[in-house]
Design a protein around this motif. Sequence first.
Motif, PDB file in Angstrom:
ATOM      1  N   LEU A  10       2.087 -19.426  21.029  1.00 55.39           N
ATOM      2  CA  LEU A  10       2.691 -18.330  19.709  1.00 55.39           C
ATOM      3  C   LEU A  10       2.759 -17.321  21.076  1.00 55.39           C
ATOM      4  CD1 LEU A  10       0.879 -19.106  16.522  1.00 55.39           C
ATOM      5  CD2 LEU A  10       3.495 -19.196  17.292  1.00 55.39           C
ATOM      6  N   LEU A  11       2.056 -16.467  21.908  1.00 51.63           N
ATOM      7  CA  LEU A  11       1.297 -15.701  22.629  1.00 51.63           C
ATOM      8  C   LEU A  11       3.091 -15.619  23.350  1.00 51.63           C
ATOM      9  CD1 LEU A  11      -2.584 -15.005  23.362  1.00 51.63           C
ATOM     10  CD2 LEU A  11      -0.676 -13.632  21.368  1.00 51.63           C
ATOM     11  N   ARG A  12       3.249 -17.117  23.884  1.00 54.96           N
ATOM     12  CA  ARG A  12       4.644 -16.725  25.195  1.00 54.96           C
ATOM     13  C   ARG A  12       5.628 -16.320  24.468  1.00 54.96           C
ATOM     14  NH1 ARG A  12       1.101 -21.485  27.498  1.00 54.96           N
ATOM     15  NH2 ARG A  12       0.140 -21.030  29.313  1.00 54.96           N
ATOM     16  N   ILE A  13       5.886 -16.212  23.335  1.00 52.67           N
ATOM     17  CA  ILE A  13       6.868 -16.029  21.951  1.00 52.67           C
ATOM     18  C   ILE A  13       7.247 -14.043  22.448  1.00 52.67           C
ATOM     19  CG2 ILE A  13       7.878 -16.047  20.161  1.00 52.67           C
ATOM     20  CD1 ILE A  13       6.890 -18.815  19.491  1.00 52.67           C
ATOM     21  N   LYS A  14       7.933 -13.755  23.056  1.00 49.99           N
ATOM     22  CA  LYS A  14       8.257 -12.137  22.629  1.00 49.99           C
ATOM     23  C   LYS A  14       8.579 -11.985  21.970  1.00 49.99           C
ATOM     24  CE  LYS A  14      10.586  -8.732  25.548  1.00 49.99           C
ATOM     25  NZ  LYS A  14      11.452  -8.206  26.360  1.00 49.99           N
ATOM     26  N   SER A  15       7.584 -11.910  20.890  1.00 52.25           N
ATOM     27  CA  SER A  15       8.521 -11.618  18.856  1.00 52.25           C
ATOM     28  C   SER A  15       8.457 -10.143  18.516  1.00 52.25           C
ATOM     29  CB  SER A  15       7.673 -11.920  18.218  1.00 52.25           C
ATOM     30  OG  SER A  15       6.175 -12.274  18.487  1.00 52.25           O
ATOM     31  N   GLU A  16       9.044  -9.247  19.694  1.00 47.98           N
ATOM     32  CA  GLU A  16       9.359  -7.731  19.497  1.00 47.98           C
ATOM     33  C   GLU A  16      10.060  -7.661  18.109  1.00 47.98           C
ATOM     34  OE1 GLU A  16       9.873  -5.459  22.740  1.00 47.98           O
ATOM     35  OE2 GLU A  16       8.028  -6.269  23.929  1.00 47.98           O
ATOM     36  N   ARG A  17      10.661  -6.687  17.452  1.00 48.67           N
ATOM     37  CA  ARG A  17      12.341  -6.234  16.581  1.00 48.67           C
ATOM     38  C   ARG A  17      12.893  -6.160  17.826  1.00 48.67           C
ATOM     39  NH1 ARG A  17      12.081  -3.793  10.572  1.00 48.67           N
ATOM     40  NH2 ARG A  17      14.441  -3.145  11.065  1.00 48.67           N
ATOM     41  N   GLU A  18      14.057  -6.495  17.710  1.00 45.22           N
ATOM     42  CA  GLU A  18      15.269  -6.244  18.267  1.00 45.22           C
ATOM     43  C   GLU A  18      16.546  -6.365  17.262  1.00 45.22           C
ATOM     44  OE1 GLU A  18      14.987  -7.782  22.368  1.00 45.22           O
ATOM     45  OE2 GLU A  18      14.598  -9.473  21.300  1.00 45.22           O
ATOM     46  N   ASP A  19      16.913  -4.610  16.598  1.00 43.56           N
ATOM     47  CA  ASP A  19      17.578  -4.451  16.272  1.00 43.56           C
ATOM     48  C   ASP A  19      18.896  -5.214  16.515  1.00 43.56           C
ATOM     49  OD1 ASP A  19      15.723  -3.995  13.896  1.00 43.56           O
ATOM     50  OD2 ASP A  19      15.794  -1.527  14.092  1.00 43.56           O
ATOM     51  N   ASP A  20      19.685  -4.629  17.262  1.00 41.03           N
ATOM     52  CA  ASP A  20      20.458  -4.683  18.045  1.00 41.03           C
ATOM     53  C   ASP A  20      20.701  -5.943  18.211  1.00 41.03           C
ATOM     54  OD1 ASP A  20      18.633  -5.285  20.557  1.00 41.03           O
ATOM     55  OD2 ASP A  20      19.475  -4.811  22.085  1.00 41.03           O
ATOM     56  N   PRO A  48      16.800 -11.892  11.050  1.00 45.04           N
ATOM     57  CA  PRO A  48      17.085 -10.373  10.246  1.00 45.04           C
ATOM     58  C   PRO A  48      15.852  -9.809  10.849  1.00 45.04           C
ATOM     59  CG  PRO A  48      15.734 -11.878   9.186  1.00 45.04           C
ATOM     60  CD  PRO A  48      16.138 -13.119   9.916  1.00 45.04           C
ATOM     61  N   PHE A  49      15.647  -9.884  11.940  1.00 50.42           N
ATOM     62  CA  PHE A  49      14.318  -8.491  12.608  1.00 50.42           C
ATOM     63  C   PHE A  49      14.772  -8.652  14.026  1.00 50.42           C
ATOM     64  CE2 PHE A  49      12.499  -9.524   8.919  1.00 50.42           C
ATOM     65  CZ  PHE A  49      12.546  -8.254   7.963  1.00 50.42           C
ATOM     66  N   GLY A  50      15.512  -9.704  15.203  1.00 53.90           N
ATOM     67  CA  GLY A  50      15.703 -10.350  16.258  1.00 53.90           C
ATOM     68  C   GLY A  50      15.618 -12.111  16.441  1.00 53.90           C
ATOM     69  N   PRO A  51      16.171 -12.301  17.434  1.00 61.84           N
ATOM     70  CA  PRO A  51      15.486 -13.624  17.782  1.00 61.84           C
ATOM     71  C   PRO A  51      14.076 -14.178  18.151  1.00 61.84           C
ATOM     72  CG  PRO A  51      16.149 -13.095  19.328  1.00 61.84           C
ATOM     73  CD  PRO A  51      15.981 -11.689  18.647  1.00 61.84           C
ATOM     74  N   GLY A  52      13.258 -12.845  18.614  1.00 68.25           N
ATOM     75  CA  GLY A  52      11.623 -13.432  19.028  1.00 68.25           C
ATOM     76  C   GLY A  52      11.187 -13.685  17.562  1.00 68.25           C
TER      77      GLY A  52
END
Length: 470
Positions: free
Chosen positions: A23-33, A40-44
């Motif tokens: 799970l930590l290897r997934i860059k789960s930052e919100r990316e609106d673009d 809905p909040f980006g792919p991560g």
Amino acid sequence: MTIDFKKEVEARKEDLLADLFTLLRIKSEREDDKATKEAPFGPGPVEALEKMLEIAERDGFKTKNVDNYAGHFDYGDGEETLGIFGHLDVVPAGDGWDSDPYEPEIRNGKLYARGSSDDKGPSVAAYYAVKIIKELGLPISKKIRFVFGTDEESGWGDMDYYFEHEEKPDFGFSPDAYFPIINGEKGNVTMIPHFDGTNGTSYVLVSFEAGLRENMVPGNAVAEVKVADAETAEKVAADFKNYVENNPVSGKAEVAGTTVTLHLDGKAAHGASPQLGTNAGTFLAVFLNNYDFDKGARAFIENSAAYIHEDVYGKKLGVEFDNEKMGELTMNAGIFSFKAGQENDNRITLNFRYPKGTTAEEIKAKLEELFGSEVKVTQGGHHMLPHYVPADDPLVATLLDTFEEHTGIKGEEKVIGGGTFGRLLERGVAYGAQFPGFEDTMHQANEYMSVEDILNSAVIYADAIYRLVK
């Protein structure tokens, strides 16, 4: 029945860490673009949610993905439901890391990665607590529903959508704060002063940017300034060098003809505890306030320097407030954004964590009076009212007793400025996973959580959950 939960967690240590590393290897930052209907909040955040639900399905739980906003799994049956709320999104990694923030590393017993302490580490610890109860076949009389959010660090749009489609549990907790317990949370509201993008002639503020999120103290700030001649530009650069040498910040100035670009580094921190950070935005504004800017640029700089700099309790803003039970109001200036010529979106986001006794309306009115008619103040999106569950509530009492028995530390109630998913329920609290005396690195570079604390929190979660549902 006496269960050695410590032994059970230790037996699953390698599996727990393997799932957490995934799970930590997934860059789960919100990316609106990059947001879409399916993300809905980006792919991560979607990738992290799908992976967590995949892990739960692997272990035999019945899962549900609620349109990639949030998801849950259920275990057991009963008239009442215990809700556990974790989140899989993270704040942006930012700069200043000693290692790749998305390649977890254990150094000296500490697990370094973005999300290790907020909130993937604690969420996986709580997940393994439920997994142990299931695998041991312990008798329970209530349903457990574990909900995973994907927008906790931004606007809580995940939970708004989730509860439009799913019922709320009866009581519960979020593993997203500190032990012994957080049974009170201050109100949380963001106010945004807006400035026009006009300038004078001697000094022109071309741009000013600082901050990544309203709930983070800005660790970096950059301003581009255009002056009358090259000699003045060199003078500004020399002044800046002297300024950073005599303040708790670092930085550099770059000169290109009559343009000076200033880079200033402070210290990022969680916006709920702004006193732990060094706000790069306000320190840069204080430096620029020495020069003859004019019009909108001057208002932007002056207000930042005069009323926001080193004012985490809102005293200069005139909004300070203290409540005996819930503590003081705090303020974090999280984002500064100015572009010359831009009319409507030059702004400073002021995130307030306020106790009972004052209101968002009162805060806004005082800001409008202070800034005057030329500065428009608007209220940001998600507003959370103060929240408190009494210490004598059986939920609070059970969780405190469990903590005391496992640690020998007196369990006492606590109110924080942070906003956790615990407040989603009327009888909801935050419980762990940070132990007393820990170093708070949430939202900072080199975020970490000790492996021992992750495992010990899983032990406490397993025992506490079982006591609540057996």
